[in-house]
Design an enzyme around this catalytic site. Structure first.
Site, PDB file in Angstrom:
ATOM      1  NE  ARG A  15      -1.875  -1.734   3.572  1.00  0.00           N
ATOM      2  CZ  ARG A  15      -2.231  -1.876   4.845  1.00  0.00           C
ATOM      3  NH1 ARG A  15      -3.422  -1.486   5.239  1.00  0.00           N
ATOM      4  NH2 ARG A  15      -1.407  -2.400   5.725  1.00  0.00           N
ATOM      5  CE  LYS A  75       1.737  -2.403   8.923  1.00  0.00           C
ATOM      6  NZ  LYS A  75       0.528  -2.895   9.624  1.00  0.00           N
ATOM      7  CE1 TYR A  94      -4.521   2.135  10.665  1.00  0.00           C
ATOM      8  CE2 TYR A  94      -3.515   1.672   8.547  1.00  0.00           C
ATOM      9  CZ  TYR A  94      -4.637   1.864   9.321  1.00  0.00           C
ATOM     10  OH  TYR A  94      -5.877   1.788   8.745  1.00  0.00           O
ATOM     11  CG  HIS A  96      -0.462  -0.877  15.555  1.00  0.00           C
ATOM     12  ND1 HIS A  96      -1.704  -1.055  16.134  1.00  0.00           N
ATOM     13  CD2 HIS A  96      -0.705  -0.773  14.228  1.00  0.00           C
ATOM     14  CE1 HIS A  96      -2.641  -1.059  15.204  1.00  0.00           C
ATOM     15  NE2 HIS A  96      -2.069  -0.893  14.042  1.00  0.00           N
ATOM     16  CD  GLU A 118      -1.946   2.990  15.841  1.00  0.00           C
ATOM     17  OE1 GLU A 118      -1.944   3.330  14.647  1.00  0.00           O
ATOM     18  OE2 GLU A 118      -0.924   3.001  16.555  1.00  0.00           O
ATOM     19  CG  ASP A 270      -5.186  -7.649  14.375  1.00  0.00           C
ATOM     20  OD1 ASP A 270      -6.079  -8.422  14.773  1.00  0.00           O
ATOM     21  OD2 ASP A 270      -5.417  -6.493  13.990  1.00  0.00           O
TER      22      ASP A 270
HETATM   23  P1  NAD Z   1     -15.300  -4.359  16.124  1.00  0.00           P
HETATM   24  O1  NAD Z   1     -15.034  -3.728  17.450  1.00  0.00           O
HETATM   25  O2  NAD Z   1     -16.026  -3.578  15.086  1.00  0.00           O
HETATM   26  O3  NAD Z   1     -16.131  -5.716  16.342  1.00  0.00           O
HETATM   27  C1  NAD Z   1     -15.835  -6.680  17.308  1.00  0.00           C
HETATM   28  C2  NAD Z   1     -17.129  -7.361  17.708  1.00  0.00           C
HETATM   29  O4  NAD Z   1     -16.793  -8.488  18.514  1.00  0.00           O
HETATM   30  C3  NAD Z   1     -18.059  -6.470  18.542  1.00  0.00           C
HETATM   31  O5  NAD Z   1     -19.324  -6.378  17.914  1.00  0.00           O
HETATM   32  C4  NAD Z   1     -18.128  -7.199  19.880  1.00  0.00           C
HETATM   33  O6  NAD Z   1     -19.397  -7.082  20.524  1.00  0.00           O
HETATM   34  C5  NAD Z   1     -17.846  -8.635  19.452  1.00  0.00           C
HETATM   35  N1  NAD Z   1     -17.419  -9.532  20.524  1.00  0.00           N
HETATM   36  C6  NAD Z   1     -16.588  -9.287  21.560  1.00  0.00           C
HETATM   37  N2  NAD Z   1     -16.438 -10.407  22.306  1.00  0.00           N
HETATM   38  C7  NAD Z   1     -17.187 -11.381  21.725  1.00  0.00           C
HETATM   39  C8  NAD Z   1     -17.454 -12.744  22.015  1.00  0.00           C
HETATM   40  N3  NAD Z   1     -16.923 -13.330  23.073  1.00  0.00           N
HETATM   41  N4  NAD Z   1     -18.277 -13.429  21.193  1.00  0.00           N
HETATM   42  C9  NAD Z   1     -18.834 -12.828  20.104  1.00  0.00           C
HETATM   43  N5  NAD Z   1     -18.626 -11.530  19.786  1.00  0.00           N
HETATM   44  C10 NAD Z   1     -17.816 -10.823  20.587  1.00  0.00           C
HETATM   45  O7  NAD Z   1     -13.893  -4.863  15.572  1.00  0.00           O
HETATM   46  P2  NAD Z   1     -13.519  -5.133  14.032  1.00  0.00           P
HETATM   47  O8  NAD Z   1     -13.110  -3.858  13.386  1.00  0.00           O
HETATM   48  O9  NAD Z   1     -14.606  -5.924  13.418  1.00  0.00           O
HETATM   49  O10 NAD Z   1     -12.175  -6.004  14.187  1.00  0.00           O
HETATM   50  C11 NAD Z   1     -12.219  -7.362  14.621  1.00  0.00           C
HETATM   51  C12 NAD Z   1     -10.796  -7.898  14.710  1.00  0.00           C
HETATM   52  O11 NAD Z   1     -10.217  -7.974  13.412  1.00  0.00           O
HETATM   53  C13 NAD Z   1      -9.846  -6.991  15.511  1.00  0.00           C
HETATM   54  O12 NAD Z   1      -9.001  -7.806  16.291  1.00  0.00           O
HETATM   55  C14 NAD Z   1      -9.058  -6.278  14.449  1.00  0.00           C
HETATM   56  O13 NAD Z   1      -7.801  -5.826  14.925  1.00  0.00           O
HETATM   57  C15 NAD Z   1      -8.918  -7.410  13.463  1.00  0.00           C
HETATM   58  N6  NAD Z   1      -8.468  -7.030  12.101  1.00  0.00           N
HETATM   59  C16 NAD Z   1      -7.527  -7.839  11.538  1.00  0.00           C
HETATM   60  C17 NAD Z   1      -7.101  -7.600  10.250  1.00  0.00           C
HETATM   61  C18 NAD Z   1      -6.122  -8.551   9.629  1.00  0.00           C
HETATM   62  O14 NAD Z   1      -5.566  -8.213   8.576  1.00  0.00           O
HETATM   63  N7  NAD Z   1      -5.905  -9.735  10.181  1.00  0.00           N
HETATM   64  C19 NAD Z   1      -7.565  -6.480   9.537  1.00  0.00           C
HETATM   65  C20 NAD Z   1      -8.522  -5.654  10.130  1.00  0.00           C
HETATM   66  C21 NAD Z   1      -8.973  -5.945  11.434  1.00  0.00           C
END
Ligand code: NAD
Length: 363
Positions: A15, A75, A94, A96, A118, A270
């Site tokens: 990116r 990044k 970003y 972190h 972030e 992550d």
């Molecule tokens: P978000 O806060 O929008 O959503 C998280 C949801 O999880 C919330 O609705 C919350 O109520 C729910 N939740 C919490 N505990 C729970 C449980 N025990 N059971 C069921 N639901 C539960 O977050 P998001 O933006 O959707 O991000 C989710 C994850 O994805 C984060 O860890 C984020 O860092 C990660 N992410 C990873 C990548 C990647 O490339 N791997 C990219 C973007 C985001």
């Protein structure tokens, strides 16, 4: 203001901090934009497009950092960039910091103003510069789940949407936030039978109203997950407990409830991952198998689609970049609480409490 867009140096990061459309907006307002030669190439943006938008192309990253009052990136700076960051320079990217002490020390020593994407946070607590990457990651999670169901990829050999006369695959999405909603919508669009869980009833009500009819909502508990696993083909893990590690919603013992060749996609990797058997993977080696179950745990999923991701990121960052450029960082942060919350390091001091707490630094 002079704004610099360097080429990302982090391994496999394709990116770039700004699209030509973003550059055009800044030059229209009288700012000077300096883009490193080939910075946008891997995202599909040629030097010529930046020049047409009014940017000047500089041959080296050193020249970009030397020229810019503000550097806009994707990044965090990596080690070879540490010494390029200058006293008083604004770096908007970003960071972190909490998981990177050497970076924190380097940015404190530089005397730069570090504003972290972030932690830019609106009054309603939403994180406007994280949302676009979650929207990308959720959609990609569903696509990868479908892809790795193929027999030739280690999966069970089921076609996600089925065909007339053959039932579609079943997808279970754990966590109905931004990632979960995007994943459910994409999986449903491919014809899968989708269940999305959350522990927030208001959120489940909202999802129930907005998502297509082939998506069912379910309150999350270990009991309900155990009941669903035997007939689930793809599980997408997308829970987030802000500021904490992800809970393990599927432990190793529960893997035996799944059919062989089922696929786990752990987007929450992550934050440590929400399956006990998850560990981070890369785009070059995205999957591994545990007890016959395919695990996909790539930690930077949006990196696979840098063209879309760069545009989505600039769409979200540009209004803040414009404010910083037009007003200078002090006034812009005074005028917008969301941007003020993004300040992490100023003048050698950590100004974000969570980062100071992690490293026992004064705040
Ligand atoms: P978000 O806060 O929008 O959503 C998280 C949801 O999880 C919330 O609705 C919350 O109520 C729910 N939740 C919490 N505990 C729970 C449980 N025990 N059971 C069921 N639901 C539960 O977050 P998001 O933006 O959707 O991000 C989710 C994850 O994805 C984060 O860890 C984020 O860092 C990660 N992410 C990873 C990548 C990647 O490339 N791997 C990219 C973007 C985001």
């Amino acid at each position: 203001m002079r704004i610099g867009i360097p080429k990302e140096m982090k391994d496999s990061e394709s990116r770039v901090g700004m699209t030509p459309a973003g550059v055009a907006e800044l030059t229209k307002r009288g700012h000077e934009v300096y883009v490193q030669h080939t910075a946008g190439e891997n995202s599909g943006f040629a030097d010529g497009e930046y020049e047409a938008a009014g940017a000047l192309i500089l041959p080296s990253i050193q020249q970009v950092y030397e020229t810019a009052d503000m550097v806009v990136k994707v990044k965090e700076p990596v080690e070879p960039e540490y010494s390029l960051v200058r006293q008083g320079q604004v770096v908007f990217t970003y960071f972190h910091f909490a998981c990177d002490r050497p970076l924190t020390d380097a940015m404190m020593n530089s005397g730069a103003v570090c504003i972290a994407y972030e932690t830019v946070q609106k009054d309603d607590r939403s994180l406007p510069l994280l949302i676009p990457m979650s929207e990308v990651a959720g959609r990609m999670a569903a696509l990868n789940g479908a892809y790795y169901l193929q027999k030739t990829k280690g999966g069970s050999g089921k076609l996600i949407g089925g065909v007339p006369g053959v039932l579609p695959a079943k997808v279970l999405v754990l966590g109905g936030g931004t990632v979960g909603e995007a994943a459910a919508r994409m999986a449903a669009g491919m014809g899968a039978e989708v269940t999305i869980t959350d522990i927030s009833l208001p959120r489940l009500r909202q999802l129930g109203m907005e998502l297509p009819v082939n998506v069912h909502t379910l309150y999350s508990s270990e009991y309900t997950i155990r009941k669903l696993l035997p007939e689930t083909d793809v599980v997408i893990g997308s829970v987030l407990v802000p500021g904490d590690k992800a809970p393990h919603l599927i432990n190793r013992e529960m893997l035996k409830l799944l059919q062989r060749g089922s696929v786990l996609v752990d987007v929450a990797i992550d934050q440590g991952g929400c399956f006990e058997t998850s560990h981070p993977t890369t785009h070059s080696h995205p999957i591994y198998e545990v007890d016959g179950i395919v695990h996909y745990c790539v930690a930077n999923i949006p990196g696979a689609v840098p063209n879309t991701s760069t545009m989505a990121l600039t769409n979200a960052t540009l209004r803040y970049v414009v404010a910083l450029a037009d007003k200078g960082w002090r006034q812009a942060c005074k005028d917008a609480a969301a941007l003020h919350r993004g300040l992490n390091i100023v003048d050698g001091k950590v100004t974000f409490k969570a980062v100071a707490d992690v490293f026992g630094l004064p705040y």
